[in-house]
Structures are given as structure tokens and as C-alpha cells.
Design a protein around this motif. Structure first.
Motif, PDB file in Angstrom:
ATOM      1  N   HIS A  49     -18.765  -0.379  -8.073  1.00 59.06           N
ATOM      2  CA  HIS A  49     -17.415  -0.926  -7.871  1.00 59.06           C
ATOM      3  C   HIS A  49     -17.454  -2.438  -7.712  1.00 59.06           C
ATOM      4  CE1 HIS A  49     -15.987   3.241  -6.242  1.00 59.06           C
ATOM      5  NE2 HIS A  49     -15.976   3.184  -7.550  1.00 59.06           N
ATOM      6  N   ALA A  52     -17.857  -3.954 -11.148  1.00 65.55           N
ATOM      7  CA  ALA A  52     -16.605  -3.880 -11.904  1.00 65.55           C
ATOM      8  C   ALA A  52     -15.650  -4.977 -11.441  1.00 65.55           C
ATOM      9  CB  ALA A  52     -15.970  -2.507 -11.730  1.00 65.55           C
ATOM     10  N   HIS A  90     -11.111  -0.556 -15.484  1.00 59.49           N
ATOM     11  CA  HIS A  90     -12.559  -0.499 -15.657  1.00 59.49           C
ATOM     12  C   HIS A  90     -13.022   0.948 -15.571  1.00 59.49           C
ATOM     13  CE1 HIS A  90     -12.736  -0.264 -11.239  1.00 59.49           C
ATOM     14  NE2 HIS A  90     -11.996  -1.353 -11.203  1.00 59.49           N
ATOM     15  N   SER A  95     -15.454  -3.196 -18.252  1.00 59.30           N
ATOM     16  CA  SER A  95     -14.232  -3.673 -17.614  1.00 59.30           C
ATOM     17  C   SER A  95     -13.328  -4.255 -18.690  1.00 59.30           C
ATOM     18  CB  SER A  95     -14.528  -4.742 -16.569  1.00 59.30           C
ATOM     19  OG  SER A  95     -15.182  -4.195 -15.459  1.00 59.30           O
TER      20      SER A  95
END
Length: 209
Positions: A49, A52, A90, A95
Motif C-alpha cells: 500500500h 502504491a 491502483h 498505479s
């Protein structure tokens, strides 16, 4: 890898893709973040995460913006300080951002077999008849993306994918279609553009003129 590719949707709308191959430190060193973004980044438990999040900022910089130009409204929808419309998405490994003079929504999804297991929850599965399994996976992923992109564009609570958003019949080779949102006693029409990038699907939604 850095910037992957851009896709011109129309004269004033362009999609930008980043393939995430860098690690966290490589990305972090290359972006400038405001304090609220640093706090948000620190609060993410997953490096996936975090990467991204950072790669989206890399895309912004590629397009001449920075994290300081980006802000979110009370509903979590992204905006740019100069008034240009933006949508962000994403998926694992990629992304995407899309920039436009018009309100726009984008979704990026990895095409996976599991989408067929949940297809009946969000779409009319008759739209998958007479297709190979591979094409069923891709088409169901596109249809999910259509609904997600329209949801992002409208940004209104209460919109249901199966009950309120309906795609017109299309074939994968078309790379475009139309869709309708039936919500709050009104009907809105949208133009949809989509394509496959490796094993990912991107979908763009814009209100029909």
C-alpha cells in the motif's frame, strides 16, 4: 521500472500508468510529501500500500504536479489545486491516474479468476455467455471497473453496483461502451473507455455529452 505508458482518452483526457517495480526506499527518496501525506504513509501497515501511494505521487510529478497540489474532499475524492479533474486507482503492481478537463472516474483491476465467483453479485451474468473463460474473466473485470469508475466519478453514498449501474452490451474488442446510472429518480448516461495492460484492466468513465 518507472513511468510505464500514457493513453490518450480524448483531446483533454489522458491516463498515466506506473508499473511498480521499485522498493519503498527507492520511491520514498524521489517524492516530496506534505505533512498529512507523511502521516498517512506512516500509518500504512503494508509496504504494498505504501508503494502504491508513493507511485501515485511519482505519476503526479511526471505530469508536472506534486503531492502539494493534491487534496481530498470530505468524501475522499481527490482534487487538484488548479481545478484539473483527477481520478486515482491502483492494483497490485500498477498505479494509475487520469487527468481531464471533465469530471472523470477511473478504475484499475488485475484480471483474476475469482471475479467469476462473485459476478452475480454485481452484474447480469448473461453478458458472459458464449465466451471463453479468459474472455469471461476480462469482461467481468471490465464491468466491475465500469461500476467502480462511475461510483468514483459520482462520489455519492447509496449507489449500488447491481441495482443502479447498468452497462450497455459490448464486446472486448470494442474498447468502449456506454453505461447508465439510475439513482435518485434520475438517469445519467456515461461514455466508457477500457483496455487491457498486461493482465490488468483499466476503465475510464465520463459523463456523456
Amino acid at each position: 521500472m518507472s513511468f510505464y505508458k500514457s493513453v490518450k482518452i480524448n483531446e483533454t483526457t489522458e491516463l498515466f500508468l506506473w508499473k511498480i517495480t521499485e522498493d519503498y526506499n527507492d520511491l520514498y527518496r524521489k517524492v516530496s510529501l506534505k505533512d498529512v501525506s507523511l502521516a498517512r504513509l506512516d500509518g500504512m501497515k503494508s509496504e504494498t500500500h505504501q508503494n502504491a501511494f508513493l507511485s501515485v505521487r511519482m505519476l503526479l510529478q511526471h505530469c508536472g504536479y506534486t503531492d502539494f497540489d493534491l487534496f481530498y474532499d470530505e468524501f475522499g475524492k481527490p482534487h487538484l489545486q488548479d481545478g484539473k479533474h483527477i481520478s486515482i486507482s491502483h492494483a497490485l503492481g500498477f498505479s494509475a491516474i487520469i487527468l481531464s478537463n471533465e469530471n472523470v472516474g477511473i478504475d484499475l483491476e488485475q484480471a483474476k479468476e475469482k471475479v467469476l465467483k462473485i459476478a452475480s453479485r454485481f452484474m447480469d451474468v448473461s453478458h458472459l455467455e458464449n465466451l471463453t473463460e479468459e474472455d469471461q474473466i476480462h469482461k467481468a473485470t471490465v464491468i466491475w471497473g465500469i461500476k467502480e469508475a462511475i461510483f468514483k466519478l459520482k462520489n455519492e453514498k447509496g449507489i449500488s453496483f447491481p441495482k443502479h449501474i447498468f452497462e450497455a452490451p459490448f464486446e472486448l474488442k470494442d474498447k468502449k461502451c456506454t453505461a447508465q446510472l439510475h439513482f435518485n429518480n434520475s438517469v445519467e448516461d456515461f461514455d466508457i473507455a477500457f483496455d487491457l495492460v498486461e493482465d490488468y484492466v483499466f476503465v475510464c468513465a465520463m459523463k456523456k455529452k
